[in-house]
Design an enzyme around this catalytic site. Structure first.
Site, PDB file in Angstrom:
ATOM      1  N   HIS A 190       0.888  -1.379  -0.096  1.00  0.00           N
ATOM      2  CA  HIS A 190       0.018  -0.143  -0.261  1.00  0.00           C
ATOM      3  C   HIS A 190       1.319   1.290   0.259  1.00  0.00           C
ATOM      4  O   HIS A 190       1.649   1.632   0.506  1.00  0.00           O
ATOM      5  CB  HIS A 190      -0.476  -0.361   1.197  1.00  0.00           C
ATOM      6  CG  HIS A 190      -1.965  -1.041   1.225  1.00  0.00           C
ATOM      7  ND1 HIS A 190      -2.632  -1.903   2.195  1.00  0.00           N
ATOM      8  CD2 HIS A 190      -2.781  -1.789   0.351  1.00  0.00           C
ATOM      9  CE1 HIS A 190      -3.527  -2.646   1.962  1.00  0.00           C
ATOM     10  NE2 HIS A 190      -3.606  -2.927   0.756  1.00  0.00           N
ATOM     11  N   PHE A 191       0.317   2.039  -0.574  1.00  0.00           N
ATOM     12  CA  PHE A 191       1.246   3.676  -1.085  1.00  0.00           C
ATOM     13  C   PHE A 191       0.605   4.832  -1.313  1.00  0.00           C
ATOM     14  O   PHE A 191      -0.722   4.376  -1.274  1.00  0.00           O
ATOM     15  CB  PHE A 191       2.672   3.917  -1.683  1.00  0.00           C
ATOM     16  CG  PHE A 191       1.168   2.931  -3.424  1.00  0.00           C
ATOM     17  CD1 PHE A 191       1.322   4.813  -4.252  1.00  0.00           C
ATOM     18  CD2 PHE A 191       1.221   1.731  -3.850  1.00  0.00           C
ATOM     19  CE1 PHE A 191       0.895   4.878  -5.570  1.00  0.00           C
ATOM     20  CE2 PHE A 191       0.457   1.968  -5.009  1.00  0.00           C
ATOM     21  CZ  PHE A 191       0.016   3.125  -5.906  1.00  0.00           C
TER      22      PHE A 191
ATOM     23  N   ASN B  81     -10.280  -6.374  -5.696  1.00  0.00           N
ATOM     24  CA  ASN B  81     -10.483  -7.668  -5.095  1.00  0.00           C
ATOM     25  C   ASN B  81     -12.068  -7.879  -4.064  1.00  0.00           C
ATOM     26  O   ASN B  81     -12.445  -7.259  -3.078  1.00  0.00           O
ATOM     27  CB  ASN B  81      -9.585  -7.307  -3.569  1.00  0.00           C
ATOM     28  CG  ASN B  81      -8.407  -8.043  -3.735  1.00  0.00           C
ATOM     29  OD1 ASN B  81      -7.395  -8.299  -5.052  1.00  0.00           O
ATOM     30  ND2 ASN B  81      -7.345  -8.748  -2.717  1.00  0.00           N
TER      31      ASN B  81
ATOM     32  N   HIS C 152      -4.396  -5.507 -12.119  1.00  0.00           N
ATOM     33  CA  HIS C 152      -4.211  -3.986 -11.429  1.00  0.00           C
ATOM     34  C   HIS C 152      -3.301  -3.103 -10.796  1.00  0.00           C
ATOM     35  O   HIS C 152      -2.643  -2.582  -9.445  1.00  0.00           O
ATOM     36  CB  HIS C 152      -5.088  -4.625  -9.985  1.00  0.00           C
ATOM     37  CG  HIS C 152      -3.690  -5.468  -8.470  1.00  0.00           C
ATOM     38  ND1 HIS C 152      -3.274  -6.652 -10.221  1.00  0.00           N
ATOM     39  CD2 HIS C 152      -4.120  -5.818  -8.040  1.00  0.00           C
ATOM     40  CE1 HIS C 152      -2.723  -6.939  -8.735  1.00  0.00           C
ATOM     41  NE2 HIS C 152      -2.972  -6.497  -7.386  1.00  0.00           N
ATOM     42  N   GLY C 153      -1.999  -3.324 -11.842  1.00  0.00           N
ATOM     43  CA  GLY C 153      -0.936  -3.604 -11.356  1.00  0.00           C
ATOM     44  C   GLY C 153       0.252  -3.110 -12.293  1.00  0.00           C
ATOM     45  O   GLY C 153       0.085  -4.246 -13.279  1.00  0.00           O
ATOM     46  N   ALA C 154       1.619  -3.353 -11.835  1.00  0.00           N
ATOM     47  CA  ALA C 154       2.346  -4.423 -12.609  1.00  0.00           C
ATOM     48  C   ALA C 154       2.676  -5.967 -11.978  1.00  0.00           C
ATOM     49  O   ALA C 154       3.625  -5.990 -12.796  1.00  0.00           O
ATOM     50  CB  ALA C 154       3.558  -3.635 -12.318  1.00  0.00           C
ATOM     51  N   GLY C 155       3.074  -6.100 -10.731  1.00  0.00           N
ATOM     52  CA  GLY C 155       2.701  -7.350 -11.057  1.00  0.00           C
ATOM     53  C   GLY C 155       4.148  -8.091 -10.366  1.00  0.00           C
ATOM     54  O   GLY C 155       5.546  -7.502 -11.072  1.00  0.00           O
TER      55      GLY C 155
ATOM     56  N   PRO D  27      -1.019   0.837 -11.312  1.00  0.00           N
ATOM     57  CA  PRO D  27       0.313   1.967 -10.589  1.00  0.00           C
ATOM     58  C   PRO D  27       1.334   0.903 -10.819  1.00  0.00           C
ATOM     59  O   PRO D  27       1.460  -0.479 -11.188  1.00  0.00           O
ATOM     60  CB  PRO D  27       0.011   0.939  -8.950  1.00  0.00           C
ATOM     61  CG  PRO D  27      -1.316   0.026  -9.016  1.00  0.00           C
ATOM     62  CD  PRO D  27      -2.211   0.266  -9.983  1.00  0.00           C
TER      63      PRO D  27
END
Length: 514
Positions: free
Chosen positions: A219-220, A328, A399-402, A374
């Site tokens: 989380h960020f 999620n 949902h992101g880069a992984g 992100p």
């Protein structure tokens, strides 16, 4: 489930993935049965994928009533099913389609928030980046044990109202500065007869004092430069904190108990748990997902308010909410090919294009809604807009880069001093001291550009904005402890300064009276 069982085509499974002109690899093996399995990856990403993913993909096909499994390009090894997977199960009348627990996970409703400004990125000088991080951390508590700074601890009765009413209730009760039309959902309906399962192994009451706190792990909060407009953006990644984790833990125990009662093998982790319509917990679990999702929505929107306040103090300008979205969840949806379905998105994001019936009457009905992707904190992030081709993936994208490196591996292999210097050279400030959490460094993640290129090539979405990190706040426990220590030292210095002033005044007064 396939966990622990022999599979027909586990060895050499990647060679059985056949490229389709629709922009994905189709996987048909002796283990997939009649489930449509689609891999939305590039050849390079497929080659790089862990061999153990196959067993987890097969696990995803084994939930009762599964029709489609779509693998997103950020896919990586999870627990029972892959992170970066979409599982579509039957929801039609008279069917026994499952609601699977794994794709929802412990952080129910985890997701993203993005905001933009008219402030030119050049104004984010090193001093202002430090000031921004400092002002945000005054307003938003970090780390797994972080508490709410804005709301403090609410009562159990008030939490019931918040997780039922969502953003609608929050705006009416507390007032707000955000535009609710820019949230994926104002609230997810929760049945009146459902109650929060307090206590138990999960203790969802942990969420009573966590609304508006970031949490730890990946989380960020990040200050970013938009490459298209040259202006400042902010993105946030967080979820339902201890409340969602507590709900998931307690319902996992219910799933285990129910499995034992039926004389079936016990389940070892949440990724293999599920409820079918015949279960006495089926409706209750869906209500728990809704409540956890509402908590996560509120958490992100409250954090947005706090960040907007910090942004105004530092840059003297406003932040505007771009969008808020979850990645999620399991939700009831309609699909042109599969009819009434449950769509599970485990580390995957909803992607409804313009013209989708669910967007009718919203500001997104013609354009589709934004999707927030992100990258790592030394890589590009993206705002995407879904295309009509998203129907192929169950209206879902990554949902992101992984991750490409585990946390343990990162701590063993990466050099703290070299990583910190690398970020310093790139002008990216992490937290207040520039110390990069090694298990969240850029080297732990895939190239977000390559991941997004697979989405664009498949016709699932197009790029709207490209964002580069300038200042990143990561809420690990070490960071939180150092922030608390600095805060204590600051208070001690203030108290000592005040005492000194009082002593000085007292001496002057004494001299005057003598």
């Amino acid at each position: 489930m396939a966990k622990g069982r022999a599979l027909v085509h586990e060895n050499g499974w990647k060679a059985r993935a056949v490229w389709s002109d629709d922009g994905y690899f189709r996987l048909e093996t002796g283990d997939t049965g009649d489930v449509d399995v689609r891999l939305f990856v590039t050849q390079a990403l497929l080659t790089e994928a862990e061999p153990t993913l196959y067993r987890q993909i097969i696990n995803a096909t084994r939930f009762p009533g599964t029709r489609l499994v779509a693998i997103t390009p950020d896919v990586h090894h999870g627990y029972g099913v892959p992170v970066g997977s979409v599982i579509v199960t039957d929801r039609g009348q008279g069917t026994a389609g499952a609601v699977a627990m794994g794709p929802v996970g412990f952080d129910i409703g985890c997701g993203m928030m993005s905001a933009r400004s008219l402030v030119h990125a050049e104004r984010a000088t090193p001093d202002r980046k430090l000031e921004f991080n400092r002002e945000v951390t005054k307003r938003v508590s970090l780390g797994a044990g972080g508490k709410s700074i804005k709301l403090g601890k609410v009562s159990e009765t008030e939490l019931q109202e918040l997780v039922r009413g969502g953003a609608e209730y929050y705006v009416e009760k507390y007032g707000a500065e955000f535009d609710r039309s820019r949230a994926e959902r104002h609230r997810i309906p929760v049945a009146d007869n459902w109650d929060i399962p307090w206590g138990g192994k999960g203790s969802p009451e942990r969420g009573l004092d966590q609304l508006g706190s970031l949490g730890g792990g990946n989380h960020f909060i990040e200050l970013q430069r938009c490459e298209d407009t040259g202006t400042l953006f902010v993105q946030v990644h967080t979820g339902s904190r201890g409340f969602g984790h507590g709900l998931a833990t307690n319902y996992l125990q219910k799933a285990k108990d129910e499995r034992v009662e039926r004389g079936e093998a016990d389940i070892t982790d949440i990724d293999l748990g599920y409820f079918t319509p015949g279960s006495r917990h089926f409706a209750d679990y869906l209500n728990a997902v809704a409540a956890g999702g509402n908590y996560a929505i509120l958490n992100r929107l409250i954090i947005f308010e706090q960040i907007a306040d910090a942004f105004r103090k530092v840059f003297r300008e406003d932040l505007e909410l771009v969008y808020e979205i979850s990645h999620n969840l399991v939700q009831a949806e309609d699909h042109p090919s599969y009819g009434d379905v449950w769509v599970h998105r485990k580390g995957a994001t909803r992607a409804f294009p313009g013209g989708h019936p669910a967007l009718a009457g919203t500001i997104w009905q013609d354009t589709g809604h934004p999707v927030l992707i992100p990258g790592s904190n030394r890589d590009y992030s993206y705002v995407l807009m879904p295309e009509a081709g998203a129907v192929k993936s169950g209206y879902s994208i990554n949902h992101g880069a992984g991750r490409r490196m585990s946390r343990g591996e990162a701590m063993r292999q990466l050099d703290q001093r070299k990583i910190d210097k690398q970020y310093e050279r790139d002008g990216i400030l992490v937290n207040l001291d520039g110390r990069v959490p090694l298990d969240e460094a850029a080297q732990c993640y895939k190239s977000c550009e390559e991941v997004v290129s697979a989405v664009v090539a498949a016709g699932l979405a197009r790029v709207e904005h490209t964002l580069w990190p300038l200042a990143s706040i990561k809420g690990n426990e070490e960071t939180a402890a150092r922030a608390q220590q600095r805060e204590r030292k600051g208070r001690d210095r203030s108290r000592e300064k005040q005492r000194g002033a009082e002593r000085h005044t007292a001496r002057k007064t004494k001299r005057f009276t003598l």
